[in-house]
Design an enzyme around this catalytic site. Structure first.
Site, mmCIF file in Angstrom:
data_model
loop_
_atom_site.group_PDB
_atom_site.id
_atom_site.type_symbol
_atom_site.label_atom_id
_atom_site.label_comp_id
_atom_site.label_asym_id
_atom_site.label_seq_id
_atom_site.Cartn_x
_atom_site.Cartn_y
_atom_site.Cartn_z
ATOM 1 N N CYS A 94 -2.958 5.256 5.796
ATOM 2 C CA CYS A 94 -4.416 5.273 5.837
ATOM 3 C C CYS A 94 -4.923 5.523 7.263
ATOM 4 O O CYS A 94 -4.153 5.533 8.223
ATOM 5 C CB CYS A 94 -4.935 3.934 5.336
ATOM 6 S SG CYS A 94 -4.608 2.617 6.495
ATOM 7 N N CYS A 150 -2.576 -3.089 8.516
ATOM 8 C CA CYS A 150 -2.214 -1.794 9.114
ATOM 9 C C CYS A 150 -1.818 -1.995 10.579
ATOM 10 O O CYS A 150 -0.897 -1.343 11.073
ATOM 11 C CB CYS A 150 -3.370 -0.810 9.014
ATOM 12 S SG CYS A 150 -4.206 -0.834 7.423
ATOM 13 N N CYS A 179 0.822 -1.218 0.000
ATOM 14 C CA CYS A 179 0.000 0.000 0.000
ATOM 15 C C CYS A 179 0.851 1.262 0.000
ATOM 16 O O CYS A 179 0.339 2.357 -0.186
ATOM 17 C CB CYS A 179 -0.925 0.007 1.219
ATOM 18 S SG CYS A 179 -0.005 0.005 2.764
ATOM 19 N N ASP A 208 2.350 2.601 2.520
ATOM 20 C CA ASP A 208 2.286 3.356 3.769
ATOM 21 C C ASP A 208 3.578 3.202 4.568
ATOM 22 O O ASP A 208 4.223 2.164 4.529
ATOM 23 C CB ASP A 208 1.102 2.892 4.620
ATOM 24 C CG ASP A 208 -0.220 3.268 3.970
ATOM 25 O OD1 ASP A 208 -0.180 3.968 2.952
ATOM 26 O OD2 ASP A 208 -1.264 2.870 4.484
HETATM 27 S S1 FES Z 1 -3.649 0.512 3.907
HETATM 28 FE FE1 FES Z 1 -1.564 0.066 4.272
HETATM 29 S S2 FES Z 1 -1.219 0.528 6.336
HETATM 30 FE FE2 FES Z 1 -3.312 0.880 6.011
#
Ligand code: FES
Length: 126
Positions: A59, A103, A34, A36
């Site tokens: 997110c 996450c 993702c 992140d």
């Molecule tokens: S979508 Fe990747 S950490 Fe939340």
């Protein structure tokens, strides 16, 4: 996607956002899927975590997970803080949607990395 009230609350009012200068422990993790990124900073005194802060580019679940994780480890001994699991993070958040479970894993990894960083600095240099 249905978020629990606790997730929303921690997303809107995240605790412990920021950076600690010269932290005793630091961990940075990222999720390639993702994109992140999560950073955790720890201040440790006598093997007790006296302060924890985070900086997360991610997110809502990643921010809520970082926020609750810093709260959970603050005031804990290193040994107790190492027991933190993503399951506990999810539990404390009142659940996360299935696609957002990673996450919480990111938060567990970041905390553990920061603790390992602290422990590695404590090793006597040879
Ligand atoms: S979508 Fe990747 S950490 Fe939340």
């Amino acid at each position: 996607m249905q978020y629990s009230e606790k997730v929303m609350e921690h997303f809107m009012n995240p605790r412990n956002v920021g950076v600690i200068e010269n932290p005793d422990g630091y961990g940075k993790v990222g999720n390639p899927a993702c994109g992140d990124i999560m950073e955790i900073f720890l201040k440790v005194d006598n093997d007790v975590i006296t302060d924890a802060k985070f900086r997360t580019f991610g997110c809502a679940s990643a921010i809520a997970s970082s926020s609750i994780s810093t709260e959970l480890v603050k005031g804990k001994s290193i040994r107790d803080a190492l027991q933190l699991t993503n399951k506990k993070v999810v539990e404390e958040l009142g659940g996360l949607p299935a696609v957002k479970m990673h996450c919480s894993v990111l938060a567990e990894e970041a905390i553990k990395l920061a603790i390992e960083n602290y422990l590695s600095k404590k090793q006597p240099q040879s």
